[in-house]
Write a protein that holds these residues in place. Structure first.
Motif, PDB file in Angstrom:
ATOM      1  N   THR A  59       0.827  -1.210   0.000  1.00 43.10           N
ATOM      2  CA  THR A  59       0.000   0.000   0.000  1.00 43.10           C
ATOM      3  C   THR A  59       0.859   1.257   0.000  1.00 43.10           C
ATOM      4  OG1 THR A  59      -1.876  -1.096   1.057  1.00 43.10           O
ATOM      5  CG2 THR A  59      -1.701   1.291   1.350  1.00 43.10           C
ATOM      6  N   ARG A  60       1.894   1.296   0.837  1.00 41.22           N
ATOM      7  CA  ARG A  60       2.738   2.495   0.917  1.00 41.22           C
ATOM      8  C   ARG A  60       3.352   2.833  -0.431  1.00 41.22           C
ATOM      9  NH1 ARG A  60       5.391  -0.221   5.039  1.00 41.22           N
ATOM     10  NH2 ARG A  60       7.428   0.150   4.074  1.00 41.22           N
ATOM     11  N   PHE A  61       3.929   1.825  -1.092  1.00 43.72           N
ATOM     12  CA  PHE A  61       4.608   2.093  -2.355  1.00 43.72           C
ATOM     13  C   PHE A  61       3.626   2.358  -3.490  1.00 43.72           C
ATOM     14  CE2 PHE A  61       8.297  -0.577  -0.571  1.00 43.72           C
ATOM     15  CZ  PHE A  61       8.864   0.541   0.011  1.00 43.72           C
ATOM     16  N   GLY A  62       2.365   1.996  -3.296  1.00 39.47           N
ATOM     17  CA  GLY A  62       1.350   2.337  -4.280  1.00 39.47           C
ATOM     18  C   GLY A  62       0.846   3.761  -4.155  1.00 39.47           C
ATOM     19  N   LEU A  63       1.302   4.464  -3.107  1.00 43.78           N
ATOM     20  CA  LEU A  63       0.886   5.850  -2.903  1.00 43.78           C
ATOM     21  C   LEU A  63       1.874   6.847  -3.484  1.00 43.78           C
ATOM     22  CD1 LEU A  63      -0.470   5.596   0.718  1.00 43.78           C
ATOM     23  CD2 LEU A  63      -1.740   6.504  -1.226  1.00 43.78           C
ATOM     24  N   GLY A  64       3.048   6.379  -3.905  1.00 42.87           N
ATOM     25  CA  GLY A  64       4.049   7.295  -4.433  1.00 42.87           C
ATOM     26  C   GLY A  64       5.265   7.382  -3.546  1.00 42.87           C
TER      27      GLY A  64
END
Length: 602
Positions: A361-366
């Protein structure tokens, strides 16, 4: 996953080696260990009540062993009112009936022994539950009673003691102080709780507190525990006068109030506590370990917890909090290795746990990412496909590093956070104490999906039932879309995240990467590619590409790629990582680089 890259020679971007960390000559298991975190309430429910339990863990432990890990860390399973998911302990030497019995724990240890795994117990020494007998005695005794000295009771400020003793804030929001009603019914003293009001802090300056926890350590060591993960290990000792402080308890920067100056965190006296604990563990065979949740900054300070006579490991929060990008990864790795090498300790890497948004999730936010407090539903939603691609790349990059690693249950399935939990389902005290302003950690704690076509995805099964019939709903609801993440849907599928983890852990162990060295691969002339982080560990080269275009690779045998087709025509695709086998360099063969750790620490 094998094959050859087609690049004829080392490209300019990966032309020279700069050693940072030398291979270790010491082979204690914990220096290279991969430890799998089980969050018991969300792992597997064997009795059908909707809550995971110890028998569920025992039943599925073979799947954890099959990954290729060395140990299992169990989040708290002690008796507790469960105001903070078991981190509010009312009896440290018993199992909460939600999770089973002491006999169930013994059975779990026996099964772990059979599978070659160690069981690491999560210990919570900073605070207990307000239902703990010692705190209940402190309330009943009134001001001046001996039991109150075991906690931080203080008179309030103001004309009538109506104000808290200082301005400290709870990590969960609001004041860190709660006023009690005395036995005679009058408004009384205040007690300190750095977390929820149901979690009073122990006074670790009192010898009776230290003696009690030595008893608790021995209780679990005698039952076969392989060691302890120590919750909030940085907070046990407070400045004696409890002075006001205007910084943030979560470590976020406030100008003029650095986290290193916090009067409730990282005080020098805490290290003697863990020296005492280390001496206790060394009385037992089997290399029992201590791993600290020591949220200390900067990383050089964190290394103080793993000096030769203190803890064996500590979580690397700098690494856990990284945003997406090669420069972030590379800078944090180098700084961490230098800091921990200076005290002869291994660096322990972690990308996800029960207190943070999952790295998918974190890396999918930018680039900025999110760590604590969860990710609130709203307009800015993670790109789930991109997040999984980046998470797989980050995992493969991390598993090639020297040192240990912690995996959080479900990351081997590529699970994201559940962002759309309804407010009435949320249970995190952070959410409740802030009225929903901080969304909390429930999204990363949702029960695991085991079977794609079963009720509750196979998480909860009533006794005697194979289809989930008669079982309660899981304690947190699961997203319908999780069928594709289920373990049975991924097992044996070569392109799945589960099989990537299995293959990477197998290669990691077989190639001795956990005890290996690290040298960055860098250009001999011209600027480095800021989107590429590449290193050699023995005969293994690891390349991470966080940019938007392909990057050329050195010649070598393809071992692993983070996603199928990441390597094409001798180049690595964006948001991907590759492992290559290359001939050992002269530097690596000679063991040059920073001094070997064998002569220090540990």
């Amino acid at each position: 996953m094998g094959g050859m890259t087609t690049a004829a020679s080392l490209p300019p971007a990966l032309a020279a080696e700069r050693p940072v960390h030398a291979a270790s000559a010491r082979d204690e298991w914990w220096r290279r260990a991969v430890i799998y975190q089980v969050y018991p309430r969300s792992f597997r429910d064997a009795d059908g009540d909707g809550m995971g339990d110890l028998r569920g863990i025992t039943a599925e432990l073979r799947h954890v062993a099959d990954l290729g890990v060395d140990a299992v860390w169990l989040s708290p399973f002690f008796r507790s009112p469960q105001r903070d998911a078991g981190y509010d302990v009312s009896d440290y030497c018993d199992v909460d009936p939600l999770f089973g019995t002491l006999d169930d724990f013994d059975d779990l240890v026996a099964e772990a022994d059979r599978l070659g795994l160690r069981i690491i117990v999560d210990l919570v020494p900073n605070h207990c539950s307000d239902q703990h007998p010692l705190f209940q005695a402190a309330l009943a005794g009134g001001p001046g009673a001996l039991p109150r000295a075991l906690f931080h009771f203080r008179n309030g400020r103001g004309e009538h003691g109506e104000l808290p003793p200082n301005n400290w804030q709870s990590h969960f929001g609001g004041s860190a102080w709660t006023r009690v009603t005395e036995p005679d019914g009058s408004p009384g003293q205040w007690y300190l709780h750095l977390f929820d009001s149901s979690q009073p802090d122990f006074n670790w300056d009192h010898p009776d507190v230290r003696a009690e926890f030595e008893r608790i350590l021995r209780f679990w060591l005698d039952r076969g525990a392989g060691g302890f993960r120590v919750d909030v290990a940085h907070a046990l000792i407070k400045e004696p006068d409890l002075p006001d402080w205007h910084g943030r308890p979560d470590g976020r920067p406030v100008e003029g109030y650095p986290f290193s100056d916090a009067p409730m965190f990282g005080r020098a006296g805490v290290h003697e506590v863990f020296r005492e604990w280390r001496r206790v563990l060394e009385e037992y065979d089997g290399e029992r370990i201590l791993c600290g949740e020591a949220n200390a900054h900067p990383v050089e300070t964190m290394a103080h917890w793993v000096r030769r006579d203190e803890m064996h490991q500590t979580f690397n929060f700098d690494y856990l909090g990284m945003g997406w990008g090669a420069a972030s990864f590379k800078g944090t790795v180098e700084r961490s290795l230098r800091a921990f090498d200076a005290v002869g300790a291994p660096t322990t890497w972690v990308l996800s746990n029960h207190d943070t948004s999952r790295h998918t999730t974190r890396f999918g936010l930018g680039a900025a990412g999110h760590v604590g407090d969860g990710v609130a539903p709203g307009a800015h939603r993670p790109d789930e496909e991109l997040g999984l691609r980046r998470a797989r790349a980050a995992t493969l990059f991390t598993l090639g590093l020297p040192g240990g690693m912690y995996l959080y249950q479900g990351e081997e399935l590529g699970l994201p956070d559940h962002l759309d939990l309804p407010a009435e389902a949320r249970q995190d005290p952070t959410f409740l104490r802030t009225g929903g302003e901080r969304i909390g950690r429930d999204g990363c704690r949702v029960p695991l999906p085991w079977r794609a076509d079963a009720a509750s995805f196979g998480f909860s099964t009533a006794p005697g039932s194979s289809d989930g019939g008669g079982r309660a709903e899981p304690w947190l609801p699961q997203p319908e879309a999780w069928a594709g993440y289920a373990r049975d849907a991924q097992s044996g599928r070569r392109d799945s995240t589960l099989e990537l983890y299995r293959a990477a852990l197998r290669e990691r162990a077989g190639r001795g990467l956990g005890l290996g060295g690290l040298a960055w691969l860098e250009p001999t002339d011209g600027p480095a590619d800021a989107d590429v982080a590449a290193y050699r560990n023995g005969s293994t080269v690891v390349v991470l590409n966080t940019g938007t275009g392909p990057v050329p690779l050195p010649a070598g045998r393809l071992l692993l790629e983070s996603v199928p087709g990441a390597v094409a025509e001798g180049a690595l695709a964006p948001d991907a990582t590759v492992w290559l086998e290359v001939p050992a360099s002269a530097e690596a063969a000679a063991g040059t680089g920073p001094a070997d750790r064998a002569g220090a620490g540990g």
